[in-house]
Design a protein around this motif. Sequence first.
Motif, mmCIF file in Angstrom:
data_model
loop_
_atom_site.group_PDB
_atom_site.id
_atom_site.type_symbol
_atom_site.label_atom_id
_atom_site.label_comp_id
_atom_site.label_asym_id
_atom_site.label_seq_id
_atom_site.Cartn_x
_atom_site.Cartn_y
_atom_site.Cartn_z
ATOM 1 N N THR A 1 0.498 -1.510 0.022
ATOM 2 C CA THR A 1 -0.066 0.538 0.134
ATOM 3 C C THR A 1 0.771 1.284 -0.017
ATOM 4 O O THR A 1 0.622 2.150 -0.715
ATOM 5 C CB THR A 1 -0.381 0.120 1.017
ATOM 6 N N GLU A 2 1.909 1.299 0.869
ATOM 7 C CA GLU A 2 2.605 2.599 0.993
ATOM 8 C C GLU A 2 3.486 2.378 -0.419
ATOM 9 O O GLU A 2 3.733 4.032 -0.632
ATOM 10 C CB GLU A 2 3.692 2.534 1.518
ATOM 11 N N VAL A 3 4.367 1.370 -1.281
ATOM 12 C CA VAL A 3 4.490 1.729 -2.138
ATOM 13 C C VAL A 3 3.796 2.635 -3.503
ATOM 14 O O VAL A 3 4.207 3.131 -4.392
ATOM 15 C CB VAL A 3 5.377 0.440 -3.184
ATOM 16 N N THR A 4 2.645 1.403 -3.315
ATOM 17 C CA THR A 4 1.465 2.024 -4.486
ATOM 18 C C THR A 4 0.833 3.231 -4.166
ATOM 19 O O THR A 4 1.024 4.225 -5.561
ATOM 20 C CB THR A 4 0.319 0.784 -4.612
ATOM 21 N N ALA A 5 1.200 3.821 -3.036
ATOM 22 C CA ALA A 5 0.401 5.191 -3.049
ATOM 23 C C ALA A 5 1.677 6.344 -3.079
ATOM 24 O O ALA A 5 1.283 7.660 -3.747
ATOM 25 C CB ALA A 5 -0.043 5.640 -1.538
ATOM 26 N N MET A 6 2.646 6.234 -3.094
ATOM 27 C CA MET A 6 3.916 6.790 -4.056
ATOM 28 C C MET A 6 3.805 6.950 -5.553
ATOM 29 O O MET A 6 4.172 8.084 -5.703
ATOM 30 C CB MET A 6 5.290 6.111 -3.163
ATOM 31 N N LEU A 7 3.596 5.846 -5.976
ATOM 32 C CA LEU A 7 3.135 5.951 -7.750
ATOM 33 C C LEU A 7 2.027 6.711 -8.207
ATOM 34 O O LEU A 7 1.614 7.869 -8.855
ATOM 35 C CB LEU A 7 3.532 5.131 -7.680
#
Length: 221
Positions: free
Chosen positions: A108-114
Amino acid sequence: MGGSDQWGNIVNGIDLGHRMGTPQLYALTSPLLTTSSGAKMGKSANGAVWLNPDMLSAYDFWQYWRNTEDADVSRFLKLYTTLPMDEIARLSALGGAEINEVKKILATEVTAMLHGRAAAEQAAETARKTFEEGALADNLPSIEIPTAEIEAGLGLLSLIVRAGLAASNGEARRHVQGGAVRINDASMSDERAVIGSADVTADGVIKLSLGKKKHILVRPA
Protein backbone atom coordinates in the motif's frame (compact mmCIF):
# COMPACT_ATOMS: atom_id res chain seq x y z
CA MET A 1 19.30 -3.91 -15.19
CA GLY A 2 22.37 -6.00 -15.81
CA GLY A 3 25.84 -4.52 -16.27
CA SER A 4 25.68 -4.55 -20.08
CA ASP A 5 22.27 -2.82 -20.01
CA GLN A 6 23.56 -0.10 -17.68
CA TRP A 7 26.65 0.51 -19.82
CA GLY A 8 24.51 0.74 -22.94
CA ASN A 9 22.29 3.33 -21.28
CA ILE A 10 25.32 5.37 -20.21
CA VAL A 11 26.76 5.34 -23.74
CA ASN A 12 23.39 6.38 -25.17
CA GLY A 13 23.15 9.17 -22.61
CA ILE A 14 26.61 10.50 -23.50
CA ASP A 15 25.77 10.40 -27.20
CA LEU A 16 22.51 12.27 -26.60
CA GLY A 17 24.33 14.88 -24.50
CA HIS A 18 26.84 15.49 -27.28
CA ARG A 19 24.06 15.84 -29.85
CA MET A 20 22.29 18.36 -27.61
CA GLY A 21 25.50 20.34 -27.12
CA THR A 22 25.51 19.83 -23.35
CA PRO A 23 29.00 20.76 -22.08
CA GLN A 24 28.74 18.94 -18.74
CA LEU A 25 27.08 15.57 -18.13
CA TYR A 26 26.23 13.89 -14.82
CA ALA A 27 25.31 10.31 -14.09
CA LEU A 28 23.79 8.60 -11.09
CA THR A 29 24.09 4.84 -10.70
CA SER A 30 23.04 2.39 -8.02
CA PRO A 31 23.87 -1.23 -7.23
CA LEU A 32 21.81 -3.87 -9.03
CA LEU A 33 18.68 -4.41 -6.98
CA THR A 34 17.77 -8.05 -6.46
CA THR A 35 15.48 -10.06 -4.24
CA SER A 36 16.83 -12.43 -1.61
CA SER A 37 16.52 -15.25 -4.16
CA GLY A 38 18.75 -13.39 -6.61
CA ALA A 39 16.03 -12.31 -9.06
CA LYS A 40 16.28 -8.83 -10.56
CA MET A 41 13.88 -6.29 -9.12
CA GLY A 42 11.33 -5.06 -11.63
CA LYS A 43 11.12 -8.37 -13.46
CA SER A 44 8.25 -10.81 -13.19
CA ALA A 45 7.16 -14.03 -14.87
CA ASN A 46 5.16 -11.99 -17.39
CA GLY A 47 7.70 -9.22 -17.99
CA ALA A 48 8.61 -5.87 -16.49
CA VAL A 49 6.74 -4.26 -13.61
CA TRP A 50 5.66 -1.08 -15.36
CA LEU A 51 5.15 2.24 -13.57
CA ASN A 52 2.67 3.42 -16.23
CA PRO A 53 -0.86 2.44 -15.11
CA ASP A 54 -1.82 1.92 -18.77
CA MET A 55 0.69 -0.95 -18.88
CA LEU A 56 0.25 -2.29 -15.35
CA SER A 57 -2.79 -1.45 -13.23
CA ALA A 58 -2.46 -0.08 -9.71
CA TYR A 59 -3.99 -3.34 -8.49
CA ASP A 60 -1.38 -5.50 -10.25
CA PHE A 61 1.37 -3.16 -9.04
CA TRP A 62 0.04 -3.56 -5.48
CA GLN A 63 -0.04 -7.34 -5.91
CA TYR A 64 3.59 -7.37 -7.04
CA TRP A 65 4.68 -5.85 -3.72
CA ARG A 66 2.20 -7.94 -1.72
CA ASN A 67 3.97 -11.03 -3.06
CA THR A 68 7.37 -9.91 -1.76
CA GLU A 69 9.47 -12.71 -0.30
CA ASP A 70 9.52 -12.75 3.50
CA ALA A 71 13.27 -12.15 3.64
CA ASP A 72 12.96 -8.94 1.58
CA VAL A 73 10.17 -7.18 3.46
CA SER A 74 12.30 -5.25 5.93
CA ARG A 75 14.80 -4.10 3.28
CA PHE A 76 12.06 -3.01 0.89
CA LEU A 77 10.29 -1.04 3.62
CA LYS A 78 13.53 0.90 4.09
CA LEU A 79 14.20 1.35 0.37
CA TYR A 80 10.76 2.02 -1.05
CA THR A 81 8.65 3.66 1.65
CA THR A 82 8.83 6.85 3.70
CA LEU A 83 7.69 5.20 6.92
CA PRO A 84 9.62 6.28 10.05
CA MET A 85 12.55 4.01 10.82
CA ASP A 86 11.18 3.15 14.26
CA GLU A 87 7.94 1.99 12.65
CA ILE A 88 9.89 -0.06 10.11
CA ALA A 89 11.85 -1.63 12.97
CA ARG A 90 8.59 -2.53 14.71
CA LEU A 91 7.13 -4.06 11.56
CA SER A 92 10.35 -5.91 10.78
CA ALA A 93 10.21 -7.64 14.15
CA LEU A 94 6.88 -9.25 13.34
CA GLY A 95 6.82 -12.84 12.16
CA GLY A 96 4.54 -15.76 11.47
CA ALA A 97 1.17 -14.89 10.00
CA GLU A 98 1.74 -11.22 10.86
CA ILE A 99 4.31 -10.92 8.08
CA ASN A 100 1.45 -11.01 5.58
CA GLU A 101 -0.04 -7.91 7.15
CA VAL A 102 3.34 -6.20 6.88
CA LYS A 103 3.47 -7.10 3.19
CA LYS A 104 0.10 -5.40 2.71
CA ILE A 105 1.47 -2.27 4.38
CA LEU A 106 4.52 -2.38 2.10
CA ALA A 107 2.33 -2.83 -0.98
CA THR A 108 0.00 0.00 0.00
CA GLU A 109 2.79 2.45 0.85
CA VAL A 110 4.73 1.83 -2.37
CA THR A 111 1.58 1.95 -4.51
CA ALA A 112 0.50 5.19 -2.82
CA MET A 113 3.79 6.84 -3.76
CA LEU A 114 3.27 6.00 -7.44
CA HIS A 115 -0.49 5.97 -7.96
CA GLY A 116 -1.77 7.99 -5.02
CA ARG A 117 -3.24 7.00 -1.67
CA ALA A 118 -6.78 6.50 -2.98
CA ALA A 119 -5.69 4.07 -5.69
CA ALA A 120 -3.48 2.19 -3.22
CA GLU A 121 -6.26 1.78 -0.68
CA GLN A 122 -8.69 0.74 -3.42
CA ALA A 123 -6.22 -1.94 -4.56
CA ALA A 124 -5.86 -3.18 -0.98
CA GLU A 125 -9.62 -3.32 -0.56
CA THR A 126 -10.06 -5.14 -3.87
CA ALA A 127 -7.54 -7.74 -2.72
CA ARG A 128 -9.25 -8.06 0.66
CA LYS A 129 -12.65 -8.70 -0.89
CA THR A 130 -11.23 -11.14 -3.41
CA PHE A 131 -9.01 -13.20 -1.14
CA GLU A 132 -10.56 -12.82 2.31
CA GLU A 133 -14.25 -12.62 1.49
CA GLY A 134 -14.23 -14.51 -1.79
CA ALA A 135 -16.30 -11.70 -3.25
CA LEU A 136 -16.28 -10.56 -6.86
CA ALA A 137 -14.65 -7.14 -6.64
CA ASP A 138 -15.59 -4.75 -9.45
CA ASN A 139 -12.12 -3.20 -9.33
CA LEU A 140 -10.31 -6.36 -10.41
CA PRO A 141 -8.38 -5.98 -13.71
CA SER A 142 -10.69 -6.56 -16.65
CA ILE A 143 -10.77 -6.91 -20.40
CA GLU A 144 -13.62 -6.27 -22.80
CA ILE A 145 -14.52 -8.77 -25.50
CA PRO A 146 -17.27 -8.15 -28.07
CA THR A 147 -20.51 -9.78 -27.01
CA ALA A 148 -20.78 -11.46 -30.41
CA GLU A 149 -17.50 -13.28 -29.82
CA ILE A 150 -18.64 -14.51 -26.42
CA GLU A 151 -21.96 -15.65 -27.86
CA ALA A 152 -20.09 -17.54 -30.58
CA GLY A 153 -17.82 -19.13 -27.99
CA LEU A 154 -14.14 -18.56 -27.20
CA GLY A 155 -11.56 -21.28 -26.78
CA LEU A 156 -10.25 -21.39 -23.21
CA LEU A 157 -6.61 -21.21 -24.32
CA SER A 158 -7.29 -18.22 -26.54
CA LEU A 159 -9.12 -16.46 -23.72
CA ILE A 160 -6.20 -16.98 -21.33
CA VAL A 161 -3.81 -15.44 -23.85
CA ARG A 162 -6.11 -12.49 -24.59
CA ALA A 163 -6.43 -11.83 -20.87
CA GLY A 164 -2.64 -11.55 -20.63
CA LEU A 165 -2.29 -14.56 -18.33
CA ALA A 166 -0.11 -16.43 -20.83
CA ALA A 167 2.07 -15.43 -23.75
CA SER A 168 1.03 -18.30 -26.00
CA ASN A 169 -1.46 -21.14 -26.36
CA GLY A 170 1.30 -23.53 -25.33
CA GLU A 171 1.86 -21.68 -22.05
CA ALA A 172 -1.91 -21.47 -21.50
CA ARG A 173 -2.20 -25.22 -22.10
CA ARG A 174 0.44 -25.91 -19.45
CA HIS A 175 -1.49 -23.77 -16.98
CA VAL A 176 -4.66 -25.76 -17.65
CA GLN A 177 -2.87 -29.09 -17.43
CA GLY A 178 -1.34 -27.98 -14.14
CA GLY A 179 -4.78 -27.27 -12.67
CA ALA A 180 -4.12 -23.55 -12.28
CA VAL A 181 -7.01 -22.19 -14.37
CA ARG A 182 -10.53 -21.49 -13.12
CA ILE A 183 -13.64 -19.99 -14.67
CA ASN A 184 -15.98 -18.41 -12.12
CA ASP A 185 -13.98 -20.25 -9.42
CA ALA A 186 -14.58 -23.65 -11.06
CA SER A 187 -11.43 -25.56 -11.99
CA MET A 188 -10.89 -26.09 -15.72
CA SER A 189 -9.17 -29.30 -16.79
CA ASP A 190 -10.21 -29.45 -20.47
CA GLU A 191 -7.88 -27.38 -22.63
CA ARG A 192 -10.43 -27.64 -25.47
CA ALA A 193 -13.21 -26.06 -23.41
CA VAL A 194 -15.23 -23.27 -25.03
CA ILE A 195 -16.28 -20.29 -22.94
CA GLY A 196 -19.52 -18.60 -23.94
CA SER A 197 -22.67 -16.79 -22.87
CA ALA A 198 -23.58 -19.50 -20.38
CA ASP A 199 -20.46 -18.57 -18.39
CA VAL A 200 -21.46 -14.93 -17.94
CA THR A 201 -22.49 -14.50 -14.29
CA ALA A 202 -25.40 -12.54 -12.88
CA ASP A 203 -22.90 -9.69 -12.42
CA GLY A 204 -22.44 -9.58 -16.19
CA VAL A 205 -18.84 -10.84 -16.24
CA ILE A 206 -16.77 -14.00 -16.55
CA LYS A 207 -14.15 -14.40 -13.83
CA LEU A 208 -10.96 -15.94 -15.20
CA SER A 209 -8.38 -16.97 -12.61
CA LEU A 210 -4.83 -18.25 -12.80
CA GLY A 211 -3.63 -19.68 -9.51
CA LYS A 212 -4.77 -18.04 -6.30
CA LYS A 213 -3.67 -14.49 -6.96
CA LYS A 214 -4.33 -13.61 -10.60
CA HIS A 215 -7.90 -12.77 -11.57
CA ILE A 216 -9.29 -11.08 -14.68
CA LEU A 217 -12.88 -10.06 -15.27
CA VAL A 218 -14.00 -10.67 -18.86
CA ARG A 219 -16.68 -8.14 -19.73
CA PRO A 220 -18.96 -8.50 -22.78
CA ALA A 221 -18.82 -5.24 -24.72
